[in-house]
Design a protein around this motif. Structure first.
Motif, PDB file in Angstrom:
ATOM      1  N   GLN A  92       0.835  -1.203   0.000  1.00  0.00           N
ATOM      2  CA  GLN A  92       0.000   0.000   0.000  1.00  0.00           C
ATOM      3  C   GLN A  92       0.869   1.252   0.000  1.00  0.00           C
ATOM      4  O   GLN A  92       1.808   1.365   0.781  1.00  0.00           O
ATOM      5  N   PHE A 103      -3.590  -3.282  16.918  1.00  0.00           N
ATOM      6  CA  PHE A 103      -4.176  -2.003  16.522  1.00  0.00           C
ATOM      7  C   PHE A 103      -3.838  -1.618  15.073  1.00  0.00           C
ATOM      8  O   PHE A 103      -3.299  -0.543  14.818  1.00  0.00           O
ATOM      9  N   PRO A 104      -4.152  -2.479  14.112  1.00  0.00           N
ATOM     10  CA  PRO A 104      -3.822  -2.177  12.714  1.00  0.00           C
ATOM     11  C   PRO A 104      -4.571  -0.972  12.165  1.00  0.00           C
ATOM     12  O   PRO A 104      -4.209  -0.461  11.102  1.00  0.00           O
ATOM     13  N   GLU A 105      -5.593  -0.509  12.898  1.00  0.00           N
ATOM     14  CA  GLU A 105      -6.330   0.677  12.458  1.00  0.00           C
ATOM     15  C   GLU A 105      -5.647   1.972  12.892  1.00  0.00           C
ATOM     16  O   GLU A 105      -6.042   3.068  12.468  1.00  0.00           O
ATOM     17  N   ASN A 106      -4.621   1.872  13.726  1.00  0.00           N
ATOM     18  CA  ASN A 106      -3.912   3.054  14.226  1.00  0.00           C
ATOM     19  C   ASN A 106      -2.623   3.274  13.443  1.00  0.00           C
ATOM     20  O   ASN A 106      -1.946   2.330  13.064  1.00  0.00           O
ATOM     21  N   ALA A 107      -2.296   4.548  13.230  1.00  0.00           N
ATOM     22  CA  ALA A 107      -1.105   4.901  12.464  1.00  0.00           C
ATOM     23  C   ALA A 107      -0.170   5.758  13.303  1.00  0.00           C
ATOM     24  O   ALA A 107      -0.598   6.465  14.219  1.00  0.00           O
ATOM     25  N   VAL A 149       1.329   1.336  10.312  1.00  0.00           N
ATOM     26  CA  VAL A 149       0.019   0.994  10.864  1.00  0.00           C
ATOM     27  C   VAL A 149       0.207  -0.204  11.784  1.00  0.00           C
ATOM     28  O   VAL A 149       0.899  -1.166  11.443  1.00  0.00           O
ATOM     29  N   GLY A 150      -0.395  -0.122  12.966  1.00  0.00           N
ATOM     30  CA  GLY A 150      -0.238  -1.166  13.962  1.00  0.00           C
ATOM     31  C   GLY A 150       1.084  -1.051  14.699  1.00  0.00           C
ATOM     32  O   GLY A 150       1.982  -0.305  14.290  1.00  0.00           O
ATOM     33  N   VAL A 166      -3.339   6.442   1.172  1.00  0.00           N
ATOM     34  CA  VAL A 166      -3.932   6.409   2.509  1.00  0.00           C
ATOM     35  C   VAL A 166      -4.061   7.817   3.085  1.00  0.00           C
ATOM     36  O   VAL A 166      -5.159   8.263   3.430  1.00  0.00           O
TER      37      VAL A 166
END
Length: 201
Positions: free
Chosen positions: A60, A86-90, A138-139, A65
């Motif tokens: 990606q 926490f793959p939704e956190n960057a 991410v994560g 993003v």
């Protein structure tokens, strides 16, 4: 995490874990999340530890993003997988330019030497003038209090200083092998270790 405690990692003097230090995974690490991984620690204390894997690149592009952050990124400008949680956190790590006063920069938190944790509330167009390069993750990875120390003692990880080049290494660089090569003997000899999968197959 290792199939067995790696004797080379246990038998050599090592640094203590701290923000800005690297965790280099043992060659026999059999965890899908951490095999041949290099983690830079962001926080380590009584409440636990967290950091990001810096050598797991995704397909990606950052431009797909958060396009406004792409101009700060070192090549390859891809999203990196910082860990299984926490793959939704960057978050963003960067390398400050030599002339930048990190302590006076409100959106840069020094981890070690010129390595910084970047506050993503910052305007990335302004950070271009302060950063030599950055990485978008991410994560992340986390350890409960005392867990990381136990894994280090068992030989799962070797702790070493992080260099700015580790954070923004070109995509073709094997950060895991390079980090081992610059450690005291016999660590460089492990840099060509084929890994757990290849040995079993």
């Amino acid at each position: 995490m290792s199939l067995f405690a790696h004797t080379s990692f246990r038998g050599i003097e090592r640094s203590e874990p701290a923000p800005g230090m690297l965790l280099i995974s043992a060659p026999d690490m059999n965890s899908d999340d951490f095999r041949r991984s290099v983690v830079v620690l962001i926080d380590h204390g009584q409440q636990g530890t967290f950091g990001v894997v810096i050598n797991d690149i995704s397909e990606q592009a950052v431009a797909n993003v958060l396009p406004e952050w792409a101009l700060c990124m070192a090549k390859p400008q891809a999203v990196f997988i910082g860990g299984p949680l926490f793959p939704e956190n960057a978050l963003v790590l960067g390398v400050a330019k030599p002339e930048v006063d990190i302590d006076a920069a409100p959106y840069l938190n020094r981890l070690a030497n010129r390595i910084v944790h970047v506050d993503m509330r910052a305007d990335p167009t302004a950070l271009v003038h302060e950063l030599e390069g950055a990485r978008f993750f991410v994560g992340w990875a986390e350890w409960a209090p005392g867990q990381l120390e136990h894994e280090i003692e068992c030989g799962d990880w070797f702790v070493a200083p992080c260099l700015p080049g580790d954070i923004i290494a070109p995509g073709k660089v094997d950060v895991w092998a390079d980090a081992l090569k610059r450690q005291p003997m016999p660590m460089p000899l492990l840099s060509t270790h084929p890994g757990y999968d290849q040995e079993e197959n």
